[in-house]
Design a protein around this motif. Structure first.
Motif, PDB file in Angstrom:
ATOM      1  N   THR A  90      77.762  92.303  44.753  1.00  9.28           N
ATOM      2  CA  THR A  90      76.755  93.337  44.962  1.00  9.28           C
ATOM      3  C   THR A  90      76.517  94.131  43.681  1.00  9.28           C
ATOM      4  OG1 THR A  90      78.266  95.157  45.589  1.00  9.28           O
ATOM      5  CG2 THR A  90      77.633  93.592  47.324  1.00  9.28           C
ATOM      6  N   THR A 123      73.619  90.627  46.639  1.00 10.92           N
ATOM      7  CA  THR A 123      72.993  91.709  47.402  1.00 10.92           C
ATOM      8  C   THR A 123      72.794  92.878  46.456  1.00 10.92           C
ATOM      9  OG1 THR A 123      74.004  91.039  49.506  1.00 10.92           O
ATOM     10  CG2 THR A 123      73.220  93.320  49.327  1.00 10.92           C
ATOM     11  N   GLY A 134      69.103  95.784  49.619  1.00 11.33           N
ATOM     12  CA  GLY A 134      69.583  96.782  50.567  1.00 11.33           C
ATOM     13  C   GLY A 134      69.199  98.160  50.061  1.00 11.33           C
ATOM     14  N   THR A 162      68.629  95.759  56.337  1.00 10.23           N
ATOM     15  CA  THR A 162      69.640  96.042  57.365  1.00 10.23           C
ATOM     16  C   THR A 162      70.980  96.428  56.748  1.00 10.23           C
ATOM     17  OG1 THR A 162      70.266  93.702  57.475  1.00 10.23           O
ATOM     18  CG2 THR A 162      68.575  94.471  59.031  1.00 10.23           C
ATOM     19  N   VAL A 163      71.041  96.498  55.401  1.00 10.90           N
ATOM     20  CA  VAL A 163      72.311  96.848  54.735  1.00 10.90           C
ATOM     21  C   VAL A 163      72.075  98.017  53.789  1.00 10.90           C
ATOM     22  CG1 VAL A 163      73.262  94.537  54.973  1.00 10.90           C
ATOM     23  CG2 VAL A 163      71.948  95.106  52.920  1.00 10.90           C
ATOM     24  N   TRP A 164      73.154  98.747  53.483  1.00  9.26           N
ATOM     25  CA  TRP A 164      73.002 100.021  52.786  1.00  9.26           C
ATOM     26  C   TRP A 164      74.248 100.368  51.974  1.00  9.26           C
ATOM     27  CZ3 TRP A 164      68.725 103.303  53.079  1.00  9.26           C
ATOM     28  CH2 TRP A 164      68.891 104.597  52.561  1.00  9.26           C
ATOM     29  N   ARG A 165      74.000 101.062  50.851  1.00 10.79           N
ATOM     30  CA  ARG A 165      75.084 101.705  50.100  1.00 10.79           C
ATOM     31  C   ARG A 165      74.537 103.008  49.537  1.00 10.79           C
ATOM     32  NH1 ARG A 165      77.531  98.025  45.885  1.00 10.79           N
ATOM     33  NH2 ARG A 165      78.889  97.414  47.619  1.00 10.79           N
ATOM     34  N   LEU A 193      74.965  97.258  58.455  1.00 14.67           N
ATOM     35  CA  LEU A 193      76.205  97.216  57.681  1.00 14.67           C
ATOM     36  C   LEU A 193      76.076  98.125  56.470  1.00 14.67           C
ATOM     37  CD1 LEU A 193      78.499  94.227  56.981  1.00 14.67           C
ATOM     38  CD2 LEU A 193      77.946  95.807  55.133  1.00 14.67           C
ATOM     39  N   SER A 216      78.181  99.470  52.882  1.00 14.99           N
ATOM     40  CA  SER A 216      79.249  99.097  51.953  1.00 14.99           C
ATOM     41  C   SER A 216      79.450 100.243  50.966  1.00 14.99           C
ATOM     42  CB  SER A 216      78.892  97.800  51.212  1.00 14.99           C
ATOM     43  OG  SER A 216      79.954  97.387  50.384  1.00 14.99           O
ATOM     44  N   VAL A 241      75.442  90.389  51.989  1.00 12.21           N
ATOM     45  CA  VAL A 241      76.081  91.364  52.868  1.00 12.21           C
ATOM     46  C   VAL A 241      75.515  91.267  54.286  1.00 12.21           C
ATOM     47  CG1 VAL A 241      76.358  93.836  53.292  1.00 12.21           C
ATOM     48  CG2 VAL A 241      76.715  92.920  50.989  1.00 12.21           C
ATOM     49  N   SER A 242      74.227  91.006  54.405  1.00 16.76           N
ATOM     50  CA  SER A 242      73.621  90.886  55.733  1.00 16.76           C
ATOM     51  C   SER A 242      74.207  89.730  56.527  1.00 16.76           C
ATOM     52  CB  SER A 242      72.105  90.719  55.621  1.00 16.76           C
ATOM     53  OG  SER A 242      71.779  89.490  54.983  1.00 16.76           O
ATOM     54  N   ALA A 247      77.225  90.862  58.288  1.00 22.91           N
ATOM     55  CA  ALA A 247      76.877  91.631  59.481  1.00 22.91           C
ATOM     56  C   ALA A 247      76.535  90.703  60.648  1.00 22.91           C
ATOM     57  CB  ALA A 247      75.692  92.549  59.195  1.00 22.91           C
TER      58      ALA A 247
END
Length: 260
Positions: A5, A44, A71, A120-123, A144, A146, A252-253, A256
């Motif tokens: 990532t 990602t 993300g 659908t993924v986040w940091r 999800l 991270s 990463v997705s 999830a």
């Protein structure tokens, strides 16, 4: 299994490292993903919503990379008048619950407007979060996150019915890497603040990945395109991708979708 990532901020983001870079973070991310693609490594990339506004074409190109998914990384990395007021008045840099929700929704909409895909993924920027953050992310359709940095977890964790957490369990680059202003100050006798050279960082991460793989876990790497560039123009990053090519890499997705 490995998740590679990176984090990407917008062109106007104020950061001490930017003066050492040759290009914007979006442009560097494109080169980063092209390097990873040569070694069949999935990436990602967590990106700010404001980057979609300031570099729409570049983010569009990034979103079209076959080995890359995007993300969220907040809208403006907490650099707005509202965030400044929140900090000045003794509050959190994240702001109130309503500010956080608006930030999440704006980021999702900005990325979707450029790529046509709903993330659908986040940091969060700087991996900052509070007791409200995860609840808000889940309510906004994020599946999800991270954010958490720990060497002691090798598996995905369930935060709530809606949300999973994928910890960063290898050595973070920005906090540990000898680059930018830290490299400039280095006398050659000892690295300041215990920071490591890009080669030492890569070797440490590779050993951690090997160990986590032997345990049957998920190795999650955070390697900023900006840090990789100003450290050595991404030469060691290419070595890392060559090493990672022997393992299964996932977005990463995908974790999830199949957390087990």
């Amino acid at each position: 299994m490995v998740c590679l990532t990176g984090n990407v901020r917008h062109r106007s983001y104020r950061n001490v490292d930017r003066r050492y870079a040759r290009n914007t973070e979006v442009q560097l991310a494109l080169r980063y993903c092209e390097i990873a693609a040569r070694h069949h490594v999935k990436v990602t990339m967590f990106i700010t919503g404001k980057a979609c506004v300031e570099e729409r074409s570049g983010v569009g190109n990034l979103g079209r990379q076959a080995n890359t998914e995007l993300g969220g990384h907040t809208f403006c990395a907490f650099q707005s008048v509202r965030h400044w007021l929140s900090r000045t008045l003794g509050g959190s840099a994240l702001g109130s619950a309503s500010m956080q929700r608006r930030d999440i929704e704006r980021t999702i909409a900005a990325i979707q407007s450029v790529t046509g895909k709903r993330i659908t993924v986040w940091r969060n920027h700087a991996s900052r979060y509070d007791v409200r953050t995860y609840q808000l992310l889940g309510a906004c359709g994020i599946r999800l996150v991270s954010d958490r940095i720990t060497e002691h977890t090798t598996a995905v964790e369930r935060v709530s019915q809606e949300l999973l957490s994928l910890p960063i369990n290898t050595l973070p680059d920005h906090e540990q890497l000898l680059h930018g202003k830290y490299a400039e100050r280095c006398s050659g006798v000892a690295a300041p603040h215990g920071r490591r050279t890009i080669q030492e960082w890569r070797e440490t991460v590779e050993q951690q990945v090997h160990t986590i793989e032997q345990l049957g876990g998920i190795a999650t790497i955070t390697a900023h395109p900006l840090c990789m560039d100003i450290a050595d123009h991404m030469h060691e990053f290419e070595q890392l991708c060559r090493f990672l090519s022997q393992y299964e890499t996932r977005w990463v997705s995908e974790v999830a979708e199949r957390p087990d």
